[in-house]
Design a protein around this motif. Structure first.
Motif, PDB file in Angstrom:
ATOM      1  N   CYS A  36       0.842  -1.194   0.000  1.00 24.86           N
ATOM      2  CA  CYS A  36       0.000   0.000   0.000  1.00 24.86           C
ATOM      3  C   CYS A  36       0.876   1.242   0.000  1.00 24.86           C
ATOM      4  N   LEU A  37       0.763   2.060  -1.038  1.00 27.73           N
ATOM      5  CA  LEU A  37       1.534   3.296  -1.100  1.00 27.73           C
ATOM      6  C   LEU A  37       1.091   4.263  -0.017  1.00 27.73           C
ATOM      7  N   ARG A  38      -0.208   4.337   0.252  1.00 26.40           N
ATOM      8  CA  ARG A  38      -0.695   5.260   1.285  1.00 26.40           C
ATOM      9  C   ARG A  38      -0.044   4.982   2.623  1.00 26.40           C
ATOM     10  N   ALA A  39       0.028   3.712   3.000  1.00 25.36           N
ATOM     11  CA  ALA A  39       0.617   3.358   4.284  1.00 25.36           C
ATOM     12  C   ALA A  39       2.093   3.740   4.343  1.00 25.36           C
ATOM     13  N   ALA A  40       2.791   3.590   3.216  1.00 25.91           N
ATOM     14  CA  ALA A  40       4.208   3.973   3.174  1.00 25.91           C
ATOM     15  C   ALA A  40       4.374   5.472   3.341  1.00 25.91           C
ATOM     16  N   CYS A 110      -5.139   3.495  -2.123  1.00 23.97           N
ATOM     17  CA  CYS A 110      -5.171   3.876  -3.534  1.00 23.97           C
ATOM     18  C   CYS A 110      -6.137   2.945  -4.271  1.00 23.97           C
ATOM     19  N   SER A 111      -6.256   3.118  -5.574  1.00 25.97           N
ATOM     20  CA  SER A 111      -7.227   2.323  -6.339  1.00 25.97           C
ATOM     21  C   SER A 111      -6.942   0.831  -6.271  1.00 25.97           C
ATOM     22  N   ALA A 311      -1.441   4.818  -8.550  1.00 27.78           N
ATOM     23  CA  ALA A 311      -0.210   4.560  -7.799  1.00 27.78           C
ATOM     24  C   ALA A 311       0.539   3.349  -8.331  1.00 27.78           C
ATOM     25  N   VAL A 312      -0.186   2.425  -8.956  1.00 26.89           N
ATOM     26  CA  VAL A 312       0.453   1.254  -9.558  1.00 26.89           C
ATOM     27  C   VAL A 312       0.695   1.484 -11.048  1.00 26.89           C
ATOM     28  N   GLY A 313      -0.306   2.000 -11.752  1.00 27.02           N
ATOM     29  CA  GLY A 313      -0.171   2.209 -13.180  1.00 27.02           C
ATOM     30  C   GLY A 313       0.949   3.168 -13.538  1.00 27.02           C
TER      31      GLY A 313
END
Length: 355
Positions: A36-40, A110-111, A311-313
């Motif tokens: 999870c990018l948000r958590a990072a 994120c999505s 965030a992944v794309g």
């Protein structure tokens, strides 16, 4: 082999199957690793270099290693992919990235994370993800598309070498793959010091491998197909919007990589949650106000379409091929997320002091 599959089953079904295989791997690994990018970004905002940051770094380095290693080995060519070859928008990457970062803090994911959580029984994530998808579709082809196009047109850059960071810096795929391997080892070491379970750390690496697999499979199909097949990898807002609108608007959904990817992620994440006993229903509550999630969904839906990916794309798939706009978008996602998280913390502290 792939040419035979295309002759027997057709391009659409082969691409959808490739997307499903990639999606199942991504979903299962993302669920188990808690990717999870948000958590990072939350950890970095609080000056804590903890397990969630380690997980994200492992996944990112693994993606770069897989993709650049495949390019160095002559198995992959991404020069014709949209993030590199098409005209890009720096203004879109900046504004959209900031919006997406802010939105994922408000929506607590994120999505990609919302899709993964939806598969585990999280109704908050399901509702938020549906709103995000509708806003993304409105931003792509609907009422919000003129605004998106105007913002994107503020600062355009030509495709080709102008969007390739590696060409600017004179880097080779071999060197970048070596640096990514070193970074992966460092991230693994950080995970160990932060007491991350080895299975979760290796699952995080599996997230990166899934990104590489997506690039490899679409490229392999493009090399033998008589039709033009976009070379792409894991991304969520665009495929989610296309899949949802296809299901709503037509009984004959055109098959493609994205159409297989979204249900594949759902199946992979749900299966992993059931296997580990982590599937459970989660609803909105007093500590999880619905309006905050919906605002976050709107920001992410519009922001992802403006930035050219989620965030992944953009962050993982685009970042792994060193597309300039993808790295700018990812950087702005970090900035937007950290700024909003810090602002929310200060607002909470002031509210507590007044109370």
């Amino acid at each position: 082999m792939i040419e035979g599959l295309l002759d027997q089953f057709g391009e659409g079904l082969v691409l959808a199957t490739a997307g499903a295989v990639t999606g199942v791997l991504f979903g299962a690994m993302a669920q188990h690793s808690r990717f999870c990018l948000r958590a990072a970004t939350v950890e970095v905002s609080e000056a804590v270099f903890g397990p969630r940051l380690a997980i994200w770094l492992i996944a990112f380095c693994a993606a770069v290693l897989a993709v650049q290693g495949a390019i160095a080995a002559g198995l992959l060519d991404v020069s014709g992919s949209r993030p590199l070859a098409a005209t890009g928008s720096m203004s879109g990457a900046i504004i959209g990235g900031l919006m997406f970062g802010a939105g994922m803090i408000l929506a607590r994911g994120c999505s990609s994370r919302l899709l993964v959580l939806s598969a585990t029984g999280n109704l908050r994530a399901l509702i938020t993800g549906l709103v995000l998808t509708l806003v993304a579709q409105a931003s792509l082809r609907g009422v919000l598309s003129p605004l998106r196009e105007n913002l994107a047109a503020l600062w355009l850059i030509e495709g080709g070498q102008g969007r390739n960071i590696m060409s600017y810096l004179g880097l080779t795929s071999v060197l970048v793959a070596v640096l990514a391997a070193v970074g992966l080892c460092a991230a693994m070491a950080l995970a160990v010091t932060r007491e991350v379970k080895l299975t979760r750390a290796f699952a995080a690496a599996g997230v990166g491998v899934a990104v590489g697999l997506g690039w490899l499979l679409t490229y392999a199909v493009s090399q033998v197909s008589f039709e033009v097949v976009p070379v792409a990898s894991v991304t969520f807002t665009g495929p989610s919007a296309d899949t949802l609108m296809g299901l709503v608007n037509t009984s004959d959904l055109p098959l493609g990589f994205g159409v297989g990817l979204v249900p594949g992620v759902f199946i992979g994440a749900g299966g992993m949650a059931l296997l580990t006993g982590e599937a459970k229903i989660a609803r909105f509550g007093t500590d999880t106000p619905m309006e905050r999630y919906l605002i976050g969904a709107v920001l992410m839906g519009f922001g992802s379409m403006l930035a050219g990916g989620c965030a992944v794309g953009a962050g993982m798939s685009g970042g792994s091929i060193f597309a300039l706009t993808a790295w700018v978008a990812l950087f702005c996602m970090w900035l937007g997320a950290m700024a909003v998280h810090i602002a929310l913390l200060r607002f909470s502290d002031r509210a507590s002091a007044v109370a």
